[in-house]
Design a protein around this motif. Structure first.
Motif, PDB file in Angstrom:
ATOM      1  N   ALA A 220      29.721  44.387  42.924  1.00 21.52           N
ATOM      2  CA  ALA A 220      29.151  45.295  41.928  1.00 21.52           C
ATOM      3  C   ALA A 220      28.024  44.666  41.098  1.00 21.52           C
ATOM      4  O   ALA A 220      27.023  45.344  40.804  1.00 21.52           O
TER       5      ALA A 220
ATOM      6  N   VAL B 267      26.379  48.180  48.041  1.00 19.88           N
ATOM      7  CA  VAL B 267      27.608  48.818  48.489  1.00 19.88           C
ATOM      8  C   VAL B 267      27.747  48.620  49.999  1.00 19.88           C
ATOM      9  O   VAL B 267      26.818  48.936  50.757  1.00 19.88           O
TER      10      VAL B 267
ATOM     11  N   ASP C  52      35.445  55.819  43.847  1.00 19.79           N
ATOM     12  CA  ASP C  52      34.797  54.600  43.363  1.00 19.79           C
ATOM     13  C   ASP C  52      33.296  54.823  43.164  1.00 19.79           C
ATOM     14  O   ASP C  52      32.693  54.301  42.211  1.00 19.79           O
TER      15      ASP C  52
ATOM     16  N   GLU D 155      29.567  55.021  35.441  1.00 23.07           N
ATOM     17  CA  GLU D 155      29.952  53.819  34.699  1.00 23.07           C
ATOM     18  C   GLU D 155      31.313  54.015  34.023  1.00 23.07           C
ATOM     19  O   GLU D 155      31.498  53.763  32.828  1.00 23.07           O
TER      20      GLU D 155
ATOM     21  N   ASN E 174      33.414  45.978  47.539  1.00 20.87           N
ATOM     22  CA  ASN E 174      32.388  46.615  46.704  1.00 20.87           C
ATOM     23  C   ASN E 174      32.587  46.323  45.225  1.00 20.87           C
ATOM     24  O   ASN E 174      31.619  46.243  44.458  1.00 20.87           O
ATOM     25  N   ASP E 175      33.852  46.150  44.830  1.00 20.66           N
ATOM     26  CA  ASP E 175      34.122  45.753  43.450  1.00 20.66           C
ATOM     27  C   ASP E 175      33.577  44.348  43.185  1.00 20.66           C
ATOM     28  O   ASP E 175      32.983  44.082  42.142  1.00 20.66           O
TER      29      ASP E 175
ATOM     30  N   ARG F  85      31.198  54.259  39.747  1.00 19.84           N
ATOM     31  CA  ARG F  85      29.976  53.458  39.639  1.00 19.84           C
ATOM     32  C   ARG F  85      28.835  54.270  39.045  1.00 19.84           C
ATOM     33  O   ARG F  85      28.109  53.810  38.161  1.00 19.84           O
ATOM     34  N   GLU F  86      28.670  55.494  39.553  1.00 22.62           N
ATOM     35  CA  GLU F  86      27.556  56.340  39.118  1.00 22.62           C
ATOM     36  C   GLU F  86      27.664  56.686  37.635  1.00 22.62           C
ATOM     37  O   GLU F  86      26.661  56.696  36.905  1.00 22.62           O
TER      38      GLU F  86
END
Length: 784
Positions: A760, A765, A380, A387, A756-757, A384-385
């Motif tokens: 976002a 986090v 995950d 995208e 965390n989703d 995120r990092e």
């Protein structure tokens, strides 16, 4: 082997033991009446670290009803020290006595023991034991423990570093140089404890005439506990009988032989009178055993599409003051299986385990619980990092069916798992695309939904070859016996230690399937070392694979002899045309099976009462014994999905939906399996949301009651949707893979990933547990 192969396995039936357990007819330790039994109360240290200057027992010893007051000096004469020194590189040997003589190491440590004619007198007298302490410096966390001038917990472990292992496979450094990005992530799991409904307790009866100890205790491992008890009392194993009645929960806390239990046994022998002990909830929460409390940092080298090129793991664990188990055991499993169902060859880990002035650690259901959260949480973080969609990142790294069997970077062989199938079934059930649409609409309205995914590969059964390869003394085998009585009733036993999992029902099905009798005609006997064969007990999820497998194979042996005798009764040259179904002998003529009129009882009577009529080469009776050593490691797998909503104003989390797609092979009893699935997920969610064993800076436990140590109740837990996708294993008896701990692993990861989703949009986090409203509000401070 397909589901249709079986007559009793894979078929849901009610748990037969539930009637007595739910109607008050269960027999727990406190239901065992022992006339004249004395009661024990322990005097415990109020300090986390202190030198014992003096102990004055005179006032307590003079009180009415007090029989004896002892300290560590007496116990040292009656018992041997406990030593753990497996030949593992980087693991320090440790040794400690039954009761401290000069120094206590945590608040709740043992100082003295009072024996009285009833529990209330013993507790009153314990308050009159006067102890003078000299407080010493305290280590309260894993980082402080490794500082150069930190107080030493165990003089034999300099620097408090009890275990340090490193490992490298492939070339992670080279992968880092060609990576598109290096993504770092951290994960911190808080200290927890097991909270069984029934706390620890035991009762010891010494027979001076026979020089024999009968020890009643709720334990997961009757035979290994007997071996250790005999050794520490300087007795032969034949001088000790361990009897484990119904047990009100264990979860790993009831594996070790604890110092309190050894003390009770030694007292019974010394006083030549029965002695018993039951801890209260305060003792259980502060002095029984802790677990978890680990920190992980990952560095993932990835390409621009999120493909994992290499992974480095830094793991730190706080093991507390005493090692009742090898200190590397829990953390090693995390590092060993970290990659789970994902493709990874360039891998390195650095694992340090430290001592601190806290209650010692023991395995807790899913001792490797953080594993799947770390791996899927890292994916995950990559999504995120870069995208990217977190589902696509998982798909890109997930092992496909054509890649199995797969040899992991740590040398484990993954086979008979179905991660792609379970993950895709989960996504379909969740309507992943539809959820993303709902999530965007909700955000526009000020509501923050999150969906967390977690793929789990659960190590269920450690065979002897695993222990050998790991350099850890021990065995992974299990033993069973079956005895068919002259009347046709089947008695069977296995060396497991049940603590509420429904073994009587499940194991009866294993015997019934292998033999060919109704499960109702099978009686399962466990928890008594004079009756059950020497087995390794219940820990992890080995009971189904090792225990059920041993009984199934033993039952096959029994069936072969029964059919051979039946062939003689029917005047047939061999048993090839016969089968045993529901305790009746059937014969195949062409393509049709017909009843011969012969029953199992008929065969049994001949075996016992007319042995001269048996076919040549067959011995009288129908008694069978078998030991089974499963493969070095057996795995099952699952995919977890959790949908939540976070109230960003209060930090409250509401779980809207929870779905599990699981493959754990052949099921001994689906009713029991479903109960295990529900229980494991509930435990994982409870730990991630609420549970926290907290110590202050002086080492005082501030969570000594259930008002302070919070656990989830039914009102906080969601309904669970289970998608069964079971495929039989190819290398285990009856295709059983086992399960029981994967639900904890999946729940921790799925819930945290969901949070965390949901968060976002705020760029924060949650990387630690418990996921309290206070934690989430701190993360969101100045973000709204």
């Amino acid at each position: 082997m397909s589901e249709q192969t079986f007559r009793y396995l894979n078929k849901a039936t009610p748990r037969t033991e539930d009637y007595r357990l739910l109607t008050g007819y269960g027999r727990y330790l406190d239901d065992i009446e022992i006339p004249g039994a004395l009661h024990v109360c322990f005097v415990r240290s109020p300090h986390a670290h202190a030198r014992i200057v003096s102990i004055d027992i005179h006032g307590a010893a003079a009180m009415p009803g007090v029989v004896s007051v002892i300290t560590g000096l007496e116990l040292a004469q009656w018992t041997t020290p406990f030593r753990i020194a497996p030949p593992v590189e980087g693991l320090k040997p440790v040794e400690f006595a039954a009761m401290p003589v000069d120094t206590v190491r945590f608040q709740g440590d043992l100082v003295a023991c009072v024996v009285a004619t009833d529990r209330y007198l013993a507790e009153d007298a314990a308050e009159q034991v006067l102890v003078e302490f000299e407080p010493l410096p305290v280590v309260t966390d894993m980082w402080q423990a490794l500082e150069p001038n930190a107080a030493q917990v165990d003089p034999a472990v300099p620097g408090n570093l009890v275990s340090h292992q490193t490992y490298v496979h492939g070339d992670p450094e080279r992968a880092n140089t060609r990576a598109f990005r290096i993504v770092e992530a951290t994960f911190q799991q808080q200290r927890q404890t097991h909270v069984p409904i029934e706390t620890r307790g035991c009762a010891a009866v010494w027979d001076a005439g026979r020089n024999h100890l009968t020890f009643h205790i709720g334990t997961q491992v009757p035979h290994p506990l007997r071996t250790q008890l005999a050794q520490r009392l300087k007795l032969d194993e034949s001088q000790v009988t361990v009897i484990s009645p119904d047990v009100g929960g264990a979860f790993g806390q009831k594996i070790a032989l604890y110092r309190e239990e050894l003390t009770v046994a030694a007292l019974a022998r010394h006083l030549k009178r029965p002695v018993r002990w039951r801890e209260d909830r305060l003792e259980n929460l502060t002095a029984a055993a802790n677990s978890r409390e680990d920190f992980c940092r990952t560095r993932a080298a990835v390409d621009e599409r999120g493909t994992l090129l290499a992974l480095e793991l830094e793991l730190r664990e706080d093991f507390g003051a005493y090692c009742f188990f090898p200190a590397n055991y829990l953390a090693r499993v995390v590092a060993m299986i970290l990659s789970g169902p994902y493709r990874l060859q360039d891998y390195a880990f650095d694992v340090k385990v430290v001592l601190s002035h806290k209650c010692g650690n023991a395995p807790m259901r899913a001792p490797m619980s953080i594993t799947s959260w770390v791996m899927d949480g890292t994916l995950d973080a990559i999504a995120r990092e870069l995208e990217l969609d977190p589902v696509e990142v998982r798909r890109r790294n997930l092992l496909g069916p054509a890649e199995l069997p797969y040899r992991t970077a740590t040398g484990e062989c993954l086979d008979d798992i179905t991660p792609t199938q379970t993950f895709e079934a989960l996504l379909s059930a969740l309507d992943y695309a539809g959820f993303r649409e709902r999530q965007q609409a909700a955000r526009a309205a000020g509501h923050y939904l999150g969906l967390g995914l977690c793929n789990v590969v659960e190590p269920t059964t450690y065979g002897s070859r695993f222990y050998k390869a790991a350099g850890i003394p021990g065995s992974g085998h299990e033993a069973s016996w079956i005895r068919i009585e002259p009347g046709g009733v089947v008695n069977a036993s296995v060396g497991l230690g049940p603590s509420g999992q429904g073994y009587e029902s499940a194991m009866a099905n294993a015997v019934a399937e292998g033999l060919g009798v109704p499960p109702s005609s099978v009686r399962i006997h466990m928890g008594h070392t004079d009756i059950a064969p020497y087995g390794m007990g219940s820990r992890g999820a080995r009971s189904g694979t090792a225990g059920g497998g041993a009984l199934y194979l033993c039952a096959l042996d029994a069936r072969r002899k029964v059919l051979a005798i039946a062939a003689g009764c029917l005047g047939l040259p061999d048993e090839q045309s016969l089968r045993l179904i529901d305790a009746r002998i059937e014969r195949r003529r062409a393509d049709e099976w017909t009843d011969t009129g012969l029953t199992l009882a008929d065969v049994a009577r001949r075996a016992y009462l007319d042995p001269t009529a048996l076919p040549q080469g067959l011995t009288p009776g129908l008694e069978f014994h078998l030991t089974y050593d499963p493969p070095a490691m057996t795995y099952s797998n699952a995919a977890h999905g959790c949908e939540i909503e976070v109230d960003v104003l209060t930090g409250a989390i509401r779980i809207a939906r929870y779905v599990v797609a699981e493959d754990c092979g052949t099921l001994l009893n689906p009713t029991v399996v479903e109960g295990q699935q529900h229980g494991a997920v509930a435990m994982g969610l409870s730990g991630a949301l609420f549970e926290h064993m907290r110590y202050d800076a002086s080492g005082q436990n501030v969570t000594g009651s259930l008002a302070d140590y919070l656990i989830a109740t039914s009102t906080e837990l969601p309904n669970l949707e289970i998608i069964p996708l079971h495929t039989p294993g190819k290398s285990t008896a009856a295709g059983i893979k086992g399960m029981a701990e994967g639900g904890v692993m999946g729940a921790i990861g799925a819930l945290t990933n969901a949070v965390n989703d949901a968060l976002a949009p705020f760029g924060v986090v949650a990387d630690r547990h418990p996921l309290t409203p206070m934690l989430l509000r701190d993360l969101l401070r100045d973000k709204l």
